[in-house]
Design a protein around this motif. Structure first.
Motif: not given
Ligand code: MEV
Length: 329
Positions: A8-10, A112-113, A117-118, A284-287
């Motif tokens: 995954g990623k941040i 987590p989906l 976190l990608g 982080t991500g779409a929010g």
């Protein structure tokens, strides 16, 4: 039987703005999705998933996910997960020129989906890698990244950048600007994640930013300003200046908040991290819900997050310098 995994990623910087051609810098973290694929005699797909921050579920179907599986978990999350699996299988069939290949697929993930976190990119990347290896046509990570992007693009109806899939496929810190994707040097960063247990709808959040950007010049300027933060952030990363990185992350969060993609729980966690003395913090991500990322080499941010209303889980995550990899064949 073939098992592949992908991290995954941040986002250190640049989510949302990357959709409009600004650069972004995501970093892979040591949390992985593992996908096991075994070719079947027929052309059906049978998918079993565990640990997707959901109860386990099993779905058997013969094609697209047009009928809702009868399982006791949020239908939209299942539909989303199945959409990515379908799209990954289509890419693998295409790469191997095996349009009728059927598979038993098992997904395990400690990402987590829908939490930013990608997870979907990691499942798609690992799925394409495992399925193409199972069909005897292993791909280079760059091609896995490209096919995973095509898959995400299809599922997210054109509202996807290459950032998540490229980062998951190659690992480490990367820089993505439109079609230009490359690995960049980064020091080990003191990454702390806070998770509110929720999930935002990426498609809806991206569409919301698009609308704001089309309606108001100042929203378009906000998106462009995020691009400026990313460029400044790249210099700080090269200088290993963690203090400056934190300051820029705080700024980036403020602009994402202005674009309407934060939430009360994300803001609470960001403020808890700042009050605890983190170098900086941002969603982080779409929010819309999901995760924040903070930089802090002390224990203070994790401790503060544990007592923050709305924060369900907090953990430290190392930068994962390895992307997609074969686990077992
Ligand atoms: C979602 O993880 C990141 C966004 O920038 C969308 C994308 O890049 O595809 C919001």
């Amino acid at each position: 039987m073939t098992t592949s995994s992908a991290p995954g990623k941040i986002y250190l910087f640049g989510e949302h703005a990357v959709v409009y051609g600004e650069p972004a810098v995501p970093c892979a973290i040591e949390r992985r999705a593992r996908v096991t694929v075994e070719q079947r005699e027929d052309s059906h797909l049978r998918v079993h998933a565990d640990d997707l921050s959901l109860d386990g579920f099993t779905v058997e179907y013969s094609g697209a996910t047009d009928t809702a599986p009868d399982i006791d978990v949020s239908e939209s999350l299942i539909q989303a997960a199945m959409g990515y699996v379908d799209a990954a299988v289509r890419q693998a069939r295409d790469a191997a020129d095996a349009p009728d290949a059927g598979f038993d697929i098992t997904i395990e993930s400690d990402i987590p989906l829908g939490a930013g976190l990608g997870s979907s990119a990691a499942v798609t990347v690992a799925g394409i890698d495992a399925a193409t290896r199972e069909l005897g046509v292993p791909l280079e990570p760059a091609e896995v990244a490209d096919r995973a992007f095509q898959a995400e693009y299809e599922v997210q109806e054109g509202q996807a950048s290459r950032a998540d899939t490229f980062c998951s496929a190659v690992g480490g810190a990367v820089r993505v600007e439109g079609e230009d994707c490359r690995a960049i040097d980064a020091p080990d960063l003191p990454i702390v994640v806070g998770f509110d247990g929720g999930a935002g709808d990426t498609g809806e959040l991206v569409a919301g930013v698009r609308e704001l950007r089309e309606t108001y010049g100042f929203a378009a300027d906000t998106v462009a300003a995020i691009g400026d933060i990313v460029r400044e952030g790249e210099r700080s990363l090269a200088d290993e200046d963690v203090e400056r990185l934190g300051e820029l992350m705080d700024f980036n969060h403020g602009l994402l908040e202005a674009l309407g993609v934060s939430s009360r729980s994300l803001d609470n966690m960001v403020w808890a991290a700042r009050d605890a003395g983190a170098y900086g913090a941002k969603l982080t991500g779409a929010g819309g819900g999901g995760c924040i990322v903070a930089l802090d080499d002390s224990e203070e941010t994790e401790t503060a997050l544990r007592f923050t209303p709305g924060c369900e889980e907090t953990f430290r995550a190392g930068l994962d310098r390895e992307g997609v990899r074969l686990e077992e064949q």
